[in-house]
Design an enzyme around this catalytic site. Sequence first.
Site, short mmCIF file in Angstrom:
data_model
loop_
_atom_site.label_atom_id
_atom_site.label_comp_id
_atom_site.label_asym_id
_atom_site.label_seq_id
_atom_site.Cartn_x
_atom_site.Cartn_y
_atom_site.Cartn_z
N MET A 50 -8.51 2.53 -13.24
CA MET A 50 -8.50 2.73 -11.82
C MET A 50 -7.11 1.99 -11.16
SD MET A 50 -12.76 2.78 -10.96
CE MET A 50 -12.55 2.57 -9.50
N SER B 27 0.94 -1.20 0.09
CA SER B 27 -0.13 -0.05 0.04
C SER B 27 0.85 1.24 -0.05
CB SER B 27 -0.90 -0.08 1.36
OG SER B 27 -1.66 1.21 1.31
N LYS C 32 -13.95 -3.89 2.92
CA LYS C 32 -14.74 -2.67 2.72
C LYS C 32 -16.07 -2.98 3.19
CE LYS C 32 -11.90 -0.31 -0.52
NZ LYS C 32 -11.87 0.32 -1.91
N THR D 94 -9.17 -1.14 2.98
CA THR D 94 -8.82 -1.79 1.58
C THR D 94 -9.33 -3.24 1.37
OG1 THR D 94 -7.30 -1.76 -0.34
CG2 THR D 94 -6.61 -2.32 1.85
N GLY E 105 -4.93 5.21 -12.29
CA GLY E 105 -5.82 5.29 -11.06
C GLY E 105 -4.71 5.97 -9.84
N ASN F 19 -20.49 -5.62 -18.04
CA ASN F 19 -19.82 -6.35 -17.19
C ASN F 19 -19.73 -7.87 -17.97
OD1 ASN F 19 -18.65 -7.28 -14.64
ND2 ASN F 19 -20.28 -8.73 -14.32
N GLY G 286 -17.11 -3.17 -15.38
CA GLY G 286 -17.07 -3.78 -14.31
C GLY G 286 -18.14 -3.61 -13.33
N GLY H 48 -18.39 -4.77 -9.88
CA GLY H 48 -18.18 -5.16 -8.52
C GLY H 48 -18.16 -3.97 -7.71
N GLY H 49 -17.29 -4.12 -6.46
CA GLY H 49 -17.30 -2.98 -5.44
C GLY H 49 -16.88 -1.75 -5.91
#
Length: 282
Positions: free
Chosen positions: A223, A24, A75, A71, A247, A159, A135, A137-138
């Site tokens: 992203m 990270s 989440k 992360t 991103g 998607n 996408g 997803g989250g």
Amino acid sequence: MSDLFDFRRRLDNYAVMGNPVAHSKSPRIHSLFAEQTGEPVHYEAIQVDPGGFPQAVGNFDASGGKGLNITVPFKQEAWALVNERSERAERAGAVNTIKFGDATLYGDNTDGIGLVNDLLNNRLVIKGKRVLLMGAGGAARGVLAPLLEQQPAQLVIANRTAEKARELADAFHDLGKIEGCGYAALEDKQFDLVINATAASLQGELPPLPDNLLADGAVCYDMMYGAEPTPFMRWAFEQDATTVLDGLGMLVEQAAESFYIWRGVRPETKTVIEQLRREMAS
């Protein structure tokens, strides 16, 4: 050593929790924010084992911690754990920022505003544009509300599982013109802004995109980020996109929003993004 310990005790403690989390850049970003603003912030990365997230958050709170970034893969757990949520966190169904208060855990989601701010900082207009979000997803869910607030002419979610895209579009249809589909349905469609919210770049893969997807002057945004262009970014260059972005700016912008939630101070982001670019290049 004792002087360093005394100095650390005078700082407010923050952290990012995830698994994995050693890679990270959040500790570096927030240390640059603290240096820039003079805020007394100490920030670290904490790896959390599966099943151990609630205890890890409780331990951090009990130790006097002031706030957390969350992360993958926690989440959604964070969303369920907090007892107060912002409207954007409610919409996203995920929390990436926690602020500790007296008997409260306040949860927010800064991913979407991070994306929008990075686009706007690059002088890119969303209003009236045709936007494709890849996408369902989250990551996609977290950016939909802030994107729709910018009033695009159209927002399409594509998607591999078309039904999942349609379900996500239905959940946000009250905020603007939005629809969901599979990639095959993109034939003969063109977009001004294409955003990759899939994890395909992490696997070195590319979603199945048709040719002629990009309108004149189109912008492509991944992203994900890295020292080298992602597969989606390379595709965008080959398709003659006018602007191609990764991103990293979004990462810094969402961190700046978290910093503001915690400290009430909004750091300047451009120099931090430039600093990270230099460090990644070296």
